[in-house]
Design an enzyme around this catalytic site. Structure first.
Site, PDB file in Angstrom:
ATOM      1  N   GLU A  34       0.856  -1.197   0.000  1.00  0.00           N
ATOM      2  CA  GLU A  34       0.000   0.000   0.000  1.00  0.00           C
ATOM      3  C   GLU A  34       0.885   1.238   0.000  1.00  0.00           C
ATOM      4  OE1 GLU A  34      -3.318   0.926  -0.294  1.00  0.00           O
ATOM      5  OE2 GLU A  34      -2.395   2.918  -0.130  1.00  0.00           O
ATOM      6  N   HIS A  80     -46.532  -0.957  11.063  1.00  0.00           N
ATOM      7  CA  HIS A  80     -47.139   0.364  11.151  1.00  0.00           C
ATOM      8  C   HIS A  80     -46.799   1.037  12.472  1.00  0.00           C
ATOM      9  CE1 HIS A  80     -50.156   3.403  10.203  1.00  0.00           C
ATOM     10  NE2 HIS A  80     -50.614   3.268  11.436  1.00  0.00           N
TER      11      HIS A  80
HETATM   12  P1  FAD Z   1      -9.378   1.584  -3.251  1.00  0.00           P
HETATM   13  O1  FAD Z   1     -10.216   1.486  -2.032  1.00  0.00           O
HETATM   14  O2  FAD Z   1      -9.254   2.924  -3.893  1.00  0.00           O
HETATM   15  O3  FAD Z   1      -7.956   1.010  -2.906  1.00  0.00           O
HETATM   16  C1  FAD Z   1      -6.874   1.061  -3.786  1.00  0.00           C
HETATM   17  C2  FAD Z   1      -5.617   1.236  -2.971  1.00  0.00           C
HETATM   18  O4  FAD Z   1      -4.493   0.979  -3.790  1.00  0.00           O
HETATM   19  C3  FAD Z   1      -5.428   2.650  -2.421  1.00  0.00           C
HETATM   20  O5  FAD Z   1      -5.278   2.621  -1.025  1.00  0.00           O
HETATM   21  C4  FAD Z   1      -4.176   3.151  -3.118  1.00  0.00           C
HETATM   22  O6  FAD Z   1      -3.385   3.998  -2.309  1.00  0.00           O
HETATM   23  C5  FAD Z   1      -3.450   1.851  -3.415  1.00  0.00           C
HETATM   24  N1  FAD Z   1      -2.521   1.930  -4.549  1.00  0.00           N
HETATM   25  C6  FAD Z   1      -2.773   2.421  -5.781  1.00  0.00           C
HETATM   26  N2  FAD Z   1      -1.692   2.301  -6.569  1.00  0.00           N
HETATM   27  C7  FAD Z   1      -0.737   1.727  -5.815  1.00  0.00           C
HETATM   28  C8  FAD Z   1       0.619   1.351  -6.068  1.00  0.00           C
HETATM   29  N3  FAD Z   1       1.179   1.550  -7.269  1.00  0.00           N
HETATM   30  N4  FAD Z   1       1.316   0.798  -5.065  1.00  0.00           N
HETATM   31  C9  FAD Z   1       0.765   0.598  -3.836  1.00  0.00           C
HETATM   32  N5  FAD Z   1      -0.513   0.939  -3.547  1.00  0.00           N
HETATM   33  C10 FAD Z   1      -1.251   1.485  -4.526  1.00  0.00           C
HETATM   34  N6  FAD Z   1     -18.772   3.280  -2.406  1.00  0.00           N
HETATM   35  C11 FAD Z   1     -19.837   2.765  -1.743  1.00  0.00           C
HETATM   36  O7  FAD Z   1     -20.089   1.555  -1.852  1.00  0.00           O
HETATM   37  N7  FAD Z   1     -20.624   3.555  -0.952  1.00  0.00           N
HETATM   38  C12 FAD Z   1     -20.376   4.884  -0.777  1.00  0.00           C
HETATM   39  O8  FAD Z   1     -21.091   5.584  -0.055  1.00  0.00           O
HETATM   40  C13 FAD Z   1     -19.250   5.450  -1.441  1.00  0.00           C
HETATM   41  N8  FAD Z   1     -18.926   6.741  -1.272  1.00  0.00           N
HETATM   42  C14 FAD Z   1     -17.807   7.249  -1.880  1.00  0.00           C
HETATM   43  C15 FAD Z   1     -17.492   8.581  -1.668  1.00  0.00           C
HETATM   44  C16 FAD Z   1     -16.391   9.133  -2.269  1.00  0.00           C
HETATM   45  C17 FAD Z   1     -16.057  10.595  -2.016  1.00  0.00           C
HETATM   46  C18 FAD Z   1     -15.562   8.320  -3.107  1.00  0.00           C
HETATM   47  C19 FAD Z   1     -14.342   8.908  -3.775  1.00  0.00           C
HETATM   48  C20 FAD Z   1     -15.862   6.989  -3.312  1.00  0.00           C
HETATM   49  C21 FAD Z   1     -16.998   6.438  -2.713  1.00  0.00           C
HETATM   50  N9  FAD Z   1     -17.351   5.102  -2.903  1.00  0.00           N
HETATM   51  C22 FAD Z   1     -18.461   4.591  -2.264  1.00  0.00           C
HETATM   52  C23 FAD Z   1     -16.570   4.216  -3.812  1.00  0.00           C
HETATM   53  C24 FAD Z   1     -15.625   3.295  -3.017  1.00  0.00           C
HETATM   54  O9  FAD Z   1     -14.825   4.061  -2.152  1.00  0.00           O
HETATM   55  C25 FAD Z   1     -14.770   2.494  -3.988  1.00  0.00           C
HETATM   56  O10 FAD Z   1     -15.604   1.817  -4.888  1.00  0.00           O
HETATM   57  C26 FAD Z   1     -13.896   1.461  -3.269  1.00  0.00           C
HETATM   58  O11 FAD Z   1     -13.077   2.066  -2.323  1.00  0.00           O
HETATM   59  C27 FAD Z   1     -13.047   0.695  -4.308  1.00  0.00           C
HETATM   60  O12 FAD Z   1     -12.178  -0.195  -3.664  1.00  0.00           O
HETATM   61  P2  FAD Z   1     -10.836  -0.681  -4.406  1.00  0.00           P
HETATM   62  O13 FAD Z   1     -10.246  -1.730  -3.535  1.00  0.00           O
HETATM   63  O14 FAD Z   1     -11.108  -0.973  -5.801  1.00  0.00           O
HETATM   64  O15 FAD Z   1      -9.896   0.612  -4.423  1.00  0.00           O
END
Ligand code: FAD
Length: 466
Positions: A37, A453
């Site tokens: 991370e 209700h």
């Molecule tokens: P992420 O959670 O983004 O994790 C990816 C991780 O990879 C990050 O920590 C990043 O730092 C790391 N990373 C990237 N590149 C590298 C690298 N080269 N080397 C090491 N680490 C790296 N979803 C909902 O279901 N409900 C909600 O209410 C909701 N609200 C949201 C509000 C906002 C403002 C935002 C921006 C998003 C919201 N989402 C919501 C969407 C949700 O946050 C994402 O869909 C979810 O976090 C995706 O998970 P992920 O594991 O794909 O990516």
């Protein structure tokens, strides 16, 4: 000096929702797992998304609850709002949760690396840390790198913040301009106006909340306007510059419209909430030959397998369903399938989603428009709109949201293929309706369910055809 230090069954890049779940489950199945991370454990959802956003929304709801409390006889004087205190409290909770994620990974036996990862080949990952570069070898690689907020390329674009910046604002903006009309834009606008600021939304098109039912989107934006949000439809930001009063924003009419959107406004904060792109910069995917789709997302099959054998991807970077529960399900299914759990291809099923704006809205399954295009005349609509009991004692001239509910049914059996709602508790209620839609229950099953209700949710089992 770099050297291959350790070999793992799985190297996960990204410690967000999808990556953490995949790493923990694979380790539970006995795999030797490393996770990298580059920012903070927990990813977007925990650090700069769902969780901190929802805490800000609760603060906005608490402000509105004060007006309601007065209608029940409470004599409350609202002396102001300490934005910095709220921001710091939210940040504290984020730090606590991020620590929990880190701890849970370590307890599951996953080896954690803090640094930026790049793929060297299909089995080798280079991790840049403060102390230099380390190399990890993985039998399999999982890309779970999430997304980044899209920036607006206009003159002065560097003055435009993105959603990540909302959570570190020094103070509540006196006048915020929010660009966009998706769920994040609507939520930010709701919070900022409830906490006492002025808010202008600049929207390129003529409707908001893509993906939500038309009637839902219309009512959410009517509710935002009723709260004082100035919504400029068919308008685009053309340029931003600093001036003595803050930021001068020049707007222009969207292409093909009547030109009313051209003008200028001055604000103290401007934020683009115009979508998110996969976070692939510097990841080395081009040299690996991983295929990307038209929007730049990593192309995967139902096993989350990319075009390169042994390299998998889950979560937002694959552009399937960009929500936390989807990323978690994808990560879990991948880990089960590849490391000894039940082998199962990914099925998202019907996807519930919410906009935690004021008013709140949620939906699951097909919208009315989607059902009509799929089933034509074989689709039916049941809907209602009413004043919630809790706002019954508000003064006659007080503004209040009406609750809106819609069921979309299909065929003679009237299978419920969609449920949509605007109003307090919409997300909680629609989560439960999601079970019925997933199970393929019919309108008759809803009718057979005894009402509870007095609730708002009971209207879902009492709907009559319009
Ligand atoms: P992420 O959670 O983004 O994790 C990816 C991780 O990879 C990050 O920590 C990043 O730092 C790391 N990373 C990237 N590149 C590298 C690298 N080269 N080397 C090491 N680490 C790296 N979803 C909902 O279901 N409900 C909600 O209410 C909701 N609200 C949201 C509000 C906002 C403002 C935002 C921006 C998003 C919201 N989402 C919501 C969407 C949700 O946050 C994402 O869909 C979810 O976090 C995706 O998970 P992920 O594991 O794909 O990516």
């Amino acid at each position: 000096m770099t050297s291959v230090e350790e070999a793992f069954d799985l190297v996960v890049i990204g410690g967000g929702s999808g990556g953490v779940r995949a790493a923990r489950i694979a380790a539970t199945h006995g795999a030797r797992v490393a996770i990298v991370e580059k920012s903070r454990w927990g990813g977007t959802c925990v650090v700069r998304g769902c969780i901190p956003k929802k805490l800000f929304v609760y603060a906005a709801q608490a402000r509105e609850a004060l007006a309601l409390a007065a209608s029940f006889g409470h004599q409350i004087e609202h002396r102001g709002h300490d934005f910095a205190a709220l921001r710091d409290a939210v940040a504290g909770e984020v730090t606590r949760l991020s620590g929990l994620y880190r701890g849970n990974l370590a307890r599951a036996g996953v080896v954690l690396f803090e640094g930026e990862a790049a793929c060297v080949d299909a089995h080798t990952v280079a991790v840049r840390t403060g102390a230099g570069e380390r190399r990890l070898r993985g039998e399999k690689l999982l890309l779970a790198v999430g997304g980044v907020p899209r920036r607006l390329a206009v003159p002065g674009g560097e003055l435009i913040d993105v959603s990540d910046d909302f959570f570190t604002l020094r103070e509540r903006p006196a006048h915020a301009v929010v660009i966009g009309a998706g769920f994040i834009a609507a939520e930010f606008a709701s919070v900022l106006i409830a906490l006492g600021g002025r808010v202008t939304m600049v929207v390129r098109g003529g409707r908001g909340l893509p993906g939500f039912d038309d009637d839902v989107a219309t009512r959410v934006f009517a509710g935002l306007a009723a709260r004082g949000v100035d919504i400029r439809w068919h308008t685009e930001v053309a340029a931003v510059e600093k001036n003595a009063a803050g930021l001068r924003v020049t707007t222009k009419a969207s292409a093909g419209t009547d030109g009313a959107g051209a003008g200028e406004l001055t604000c103290t904060w401007i934020c683009a909430a115009i979508g998110r792109d996969p976070n692939l910069d510097g990841l080395g995917l081009a040299s690996l030959g991983v295929a990307l789709g038209p929007q730049g997302h990593i192309v995967v099959d139902e096993w989350s397998q990319t075009s390169v054998p042994g390299v998998f991807a889950v979560g937002d970077c694959t552009g399937r369903v960009q929500l936390t529960p989807a990323a978690i399900r994808e990560g879990h299914a991948f880990a089960d399938s590849q490391f000894g759990g039940p082998r199962r291809p990914l099925r998202h099923g019907v996807v519930p989603s919410a906009v935690f704006s004021l008013p709140q809205a949620a939906g699951v399954g097909l919208t009315e428009a989607e059902a009509r295009s799929q089933f034509g005349a074989a689709c039916g609509i049941y809907q209602t709109e009413f004043r919630a009991l809790q706002s019954a004692l508000l003064p006659a001239d007080a503004a209040f949201d009406r609750i809106f509910m819609k069921l979309v049914v299909q065929g003679e059996a009237e299978i419920v293929v969609g449920a949509h709602m605007v109003g307090d508790g919409a997300a909680e209620i629609i989560q439960m309706a999601g079970i019925a839609v997933t199970a393929g229950l019919t309108k008759a099953d809803f009718d057979a369910t005894l009402a509870l209700h007095p609730t708002a949710a009971e209207e879902f089992v009492l709907l009559k055809k319009q």
